[in-house]
Design a protein around this motif. Structure first.
Motif, short mmCIF file in Angstrom:
data_model
loop_
_atom_site.label_atom_id
_atom_site.label_comp_id
_atom_site.label_asym_id
_atom_site.label_seq_id
_atom_site.Cartn_x
_atom_site.Cartn_y
_atom_site.Cartn_z
N TYR A 45 0.85 -1.20 0.00
CA TYR A 45 0.00 0.00 0.00
C TYR A 45 0.89 1.25 0.00
O TYR A 45 1.81 1.37 0.81
CB TYR A 45 -0.90 -0.02 1.23
N ALA A 46 0.60 2.19 -0.93
CA ALA A 46 1.35 3.44 -0.98
C ALA A 46 0.84 4.37 0.12
O ALA A 46 -0.21 4.99 0.00
CB ALA A 46 1.20 4.10 -2.35
N VAL A 47 1.61 4.45 1.19
CA VAL A 47 1.16 5.11 2.42
C VAL A 47 0.79 6.58 2.19
O VAL A 47 -0.11 7.11 2.83
CB VAL A 47 2.26 4.98 3.51
N LYS A 48 1.45 7.24 1.25
CA LYS A 48 1.18 8.67 1.07
C LYS A 48 -0.27 8.98 0.68
O LYS A 48 -0.75 10.07 0.94
CB LYS A 48 2.14 9.29 0.05
N ALA A 49 -0.95 7.99 0.08
CA ALA A 49 -2.33 8.25 -0.35
C ALA A 49 -3.23 8.62 0.82
O ALA A 49 -4.10 9.49 0.71
CB ALA A 49 -2.89 7.04 -1.09
N PHE A 175 8.45 0.52 -11.84
CA PHE A 175 7.94 1.62 -12.65
C PHE A 175 6.62 2.07 -12.06
O PHE A 175 6.05 1.40 -11.18
CB PHE A 175 7.77 1.19 -14.12
N HIS A 176 6.13 3.22 -12.50
CA HIS A 176 4.80 3.69 -12.12
C HIS A 176 4.20 4.29 -13.37
O HIS A 176 4.77 5.20 -13.96
CB HIS A 176 4.91 4.74 -11.00
N VAL A 177 3.08 3.75 -13.81
CA VAL A 177 2.51 4.13 -15.10
C VAL A 177 1.73 5.46 -15.04
O VAL A 177 1.13 5.88 -16.02
CB VAL A 177 1.58 3.03 -15.65
N GLY A 178 1.76 6.13 -13.88
CA GLY A 178 1.01 7.39 -13.73
C GLY A 178 -0.27 7.12 -12.96
O GLY A 178 -0.88 6.05 -13.11
N SER A 179 -0.66 8.07 -12.13
CA SER A 179 -1.79 7.83 -11.23
C SER A 179 -3.12 8.03 -11.97
O SER A 179 -3.22 8.81 -12.91
CB SER A 179 -1.70 8.77 -10.04
N GLN A 180 -4.15 7.31 -11.47
CA GLN A 180 -5.46 7.30 -12.15
C GLN A 180 -5.23 6.93 -13.63
O GLN A 180 -5.61 7.65 -14.55
CB GLN A 180 -6.19 8.64 -11.98
N GLY A 214 4.27 -0.87 -9.35
CA GLY A 214 3.81 0.45 -8.92
C GLY A 214 2.31 0.56 -8.68
O GLY A 214 1.60 -0.44 -8.54
N GLY A 215 1.86 1.82 -8.65
CA GLY A 215 0.43 2.08 -8.44
C GLY A 215 -0.21 2.47 -9.76
O GLY A 215 0.17 1.97 -10.81
N GLY A 216 -1.17 3.38 -9.69
CA GLY A 216 -1.83 3.86 -10.89
C GLY A 216 -3.24 3.34 -11.06
O GLY A 216 -4.00 3.86 -11.88
N PHE A 217 -3.61 2.32 -10.27
CA PHE A 217 -4.95 1.74 -10.38
C PHE A 217 -5.97 2.80 -10.03
O PHE A 217 -5.88 3.43 -8.97
CB PHE A 217 -5.08 0.52 -9.47
N ILE A 252 2.62 -4.86 -6.36
CA ILE A 252 1.89 -3.66 -6.80
C ILE A 252 1.80 -2.72 -5.61
O ILE A 252 1.86 -3.16 -4.45
CB ILE A 252 0.48 -3.98 -7.34
N GLU A 253 1.67 -1.42 -5.92
CA GLU A 253 1.66 -0.40 -4.86
C GLU A 253 0.44 0.51 -4.98
O GLU A 253 0.58 1.71 -5.22
CB GLU A 253 2.92 0.46 -4.96
N PRO A 254 -0.74 -0.02 -4.85
CA PRO A 254 -1.92 0.83 -5.02
C PRO A 254 -2.05 1.85 -3.88
O PRO A 254 -1.82 1.52 -2.72
CB PRO A 254 -3.09 -0.15 -4.99
N GLY A 255 -2.35 3.08 -4.24
CA GLY A 255 -2.65 4.12 -3.25
C GLY A 255 -4.08 4.56 -3.47
O GLY A 255 -5.00 4.18 -2.74
N ARG A 256 -4.29 5.32 -4.54
CA ARG A 256 -5.62 5.81 -4.89
C ARG A 256 -6.64 4.68 -4.99
O ARG A 256 -7.76 4.80 -4.48
CB ARG A 256 -5.52 6.53 -6.24
N GLY A 257 -6.24 3.59 -5.66
CA GLY A 257 -7.17 2.48 -5.87
C GLY A 257 -7.55 1.77 -4.58
O GLY A 257 -8.55 1.06 -4.51
N ALA A 356 -8.30 9.48 -0.98
CA ALA A 356 -6.86 9.50 -1.30
C ALA A 356 -6.40 10.91 -1.62
O ALA A 356 -7.12 11.67 -2.28
CB ALA A 356 -6.57 8.59 -2.49
N TYR A 357 -5.19 11.24 -1.18
CA TYR A 357 -4.54 12.50 -1.54
C TYR A 357 -5.38 13.72 -1.16
O TYR A 357 -5.55 14.65 -1.96
CB TYR A 357 -4.18 12.50 -3.04
N THR A 358 -5.94 13.71 0.02
CA THR A 358 -6.72 14.86 0.48
C THR A 358 -6.23 15.33 1.85
O THR A 358 -5.67 16.41 1.96
CB THR A 358 -8.22 14.53 0.54
C1 PLP Z 1 2.37 7.58 -5.15
C2 PLP Z 1 3.00 6.27 -5.43
C3 PLP Z 1 2.20 5.12 -5.57
C4 PLP Z 1 0.70 5.15 -5.52
O1 PLP Z 1 0.16 5.59 -6.72
P1 PLP Z 1 -1.41 5.53 -6.98
O2 PLP Z 1 -1.54 6.08 -8.35
O3 PLP Z 1 -2.07 6.33 -5.94
O4 PLP Z 1 -1.82 4.10 -6.92
C5 PLP Z 1 2.84 3.92 -5.77
N1 PLP Z 1 4.20 3.83 -5.84
C6 PLP Z 1 4.99 4.91 -5.72
C7 PLP Z 1 6.45 4.74 -5.79
C8 PLP Z 1 4.42 6.15 -5.52
O5 PLP Z 1 5.20 7.22 -5.40
#
Ligand code: PLP
Length: 377
Positions: A45-49, A175-180, A214-217, A252-257, A356-358
């Motif tokens: 889990y991407a804690v920053k979300a 890698f991270h394919v970009g969020s949302q 990564g995240g992006g889901f 995988i590192e989902p935050g938003r999802g 997420a992200y608020t």
């Molecule tokens: C922010 C971040 C995520 C989470 O991304 P989401 O689009 O919210 O899923 C995952 N991995 C890394 C390294 C990030 O910086």
């Protein structure tokens, strides 16, 4: 979205001021959805979300691991009960003394994207596992992550080779394919790049083990998004295509999802006005804005669903703005937001998909406005 539990909480507790209420049952469902969609991948889990301790404790109990960016986030995750083998220090930009502190706390998995960072990790966390982040173009993402992180695949080979020479465990590629990210194919190119790094290094006897996808889901805002299941299938197909029958360990590192759709912001209309008598456009000012919860409306990138008690009335285009004395504090102006013509001062509105992200993505006390309160139920 506003679940019955959230509605009941608002109706009975009547919290004062703008707030974000998050339903843990939804986080649990999301977690289980990811497990089902990608049964072979570990979830970090991407804690920053959303770093609320209740969320971290729930995810610890469900078996999740955690992607962190700072020593503070690492400590939050440890406090929530996770062991350090479930933590990755995923920020590619770290002070050497923070790496040393993380190492002392038992963290043994680090992200890098250049030789300079590898050298820091080799000094401060000898023998640790490192994965190298490769650039992606972020195409198809509503909140792209630009070129700030990652290097080209050819350079990843050099970076990981250097890690190996310095006695680190060259462990994989991320890698991270970009969020949302709403394009199911976005993972395919990145996995193709990752597999090339694996093959090149294998020829030199350096056997990588991990692909961190990564995240992006995405979470659902106004438009439908593909299900976690659909993402899982597309990703599995790409893994088979590029790695054949040697599919590596994946995470995988989902935050938003994981948390986006679990939260709702309850806000109040502070003012409804026009700029001239004949102006068609109404300005609706809320007690939340860019500085206390809605930072992701920057460039009108994320468009949240809004619910009011008057949604059956006629709707007219409105500019939606926050309460501070900064002209940047406008959420939707280029594309005005349709809101009920009857909406008036004192009305409550619900801004959905705001888990997420608020709450932590907000100023401390700009203009005397408190950061938004958070209730995790
Ligand atoms: C922010 C971040 C995520 C989470 O991304 P989401 O689009 O919210 O899923 C995952 N991995 C890394 C390294 C990030 O910086």
């Amino acid at each position: 979205m506003a679940t019955q539990r959230i509605r009941d909480f608002l109706a009975t507790r009547r919290p004062e001021g703008p707030c974000m209420i998050l339903d843990l049952d939804v986080v649990r469902e999301n977690y289980e959805g990811f497990v089902k969609a990608l049964p072979q991948s570990r979830i970090f889990y991407a804690v920053k979300a959303n770093p609320a301790p209740e969320i971290l404790r729930l995810l610890v109990s469900l078996g999740s691991s955690f992607d962190t960016a700072t020593v503070a986030e690492i400590e939050m995750v440890l406090d929530a009960g996770a062991t350090p083998d479930r933590i990755s220090f995923g920020n590619t930009i770290k002070k050497e003394r923070d790496i040393a502190r993380a190492y002392e706390l038992g963290v043994s998995l680090y992200a890098v994207d250049c030789v300079e960072e590898v050298e820091k990790v080799a000094r401060a966390a000898p023998g640790a596992r490192v994965f190298c982040r490769v650039l992606t173009d972020g195409e198809g993402a509503e909140w792209p992550l630009s070129r700030k992180f990652g290097c080209v695949p050819e350079m990843a080979v050099t970076v990981l080779r250097r890690a190996h020479e310095l006695g680190l465990h060259a462990y994989g590629v991320s890698f991270h394919v970009g969020s949302q990210q709403t394009n199911l194919k976005a993972w395919d190119r990145a996995l193709s790049d990752a597999s090339k790094v694996f093959r090149t290094l294998a020829k030199e006897g350096i056997i990588l083990k991990l692909v961190n996808m990564g995240g992006g889901f995405p979470t659902r805002y106004l438009k439908d998004v593909p299900s976690a299941q659909a993402y899982g299938m597309a990703i599995f197909d790409s893994l088979s295509k590029h790695f054949g029958n040697r599919i590596p360990e994946t995470i995988i590192e989902p935050g938003r999802g994981m948390v986006g759709n679990a939260g709702v912001i309850r806000s109040e209309v502070v003012l409804v006005s026009k700029k001239s008598e004949n102006d068609k456009l109404r300005w609706v000012y809320l007690d939340v804005g860019k500085f206390n919860g809605l930072a992701e409306t920057m460039d009108e990138a994320i468009r949240y669903p809004i619910e009011t008690a008057k949604d059956s009335d006629e709707k007219v285009p409105c500019v939606l703005a926050g309460p501070t004395c900064d002209s940047a504090d406008v959420m939707y102006e280029k594309t005005p937001y349709p809101l009920p013509i009857s909406l008036t001062v004192g009305d409550e509105i619900l801004i959905e998909g705001t888990g997420a992200y608020t709450t932590t993505y907000a100023s401390v006390a700009f203009n005397g406005f408190e950061p938004i309160r958070s209730y995790v139920i």
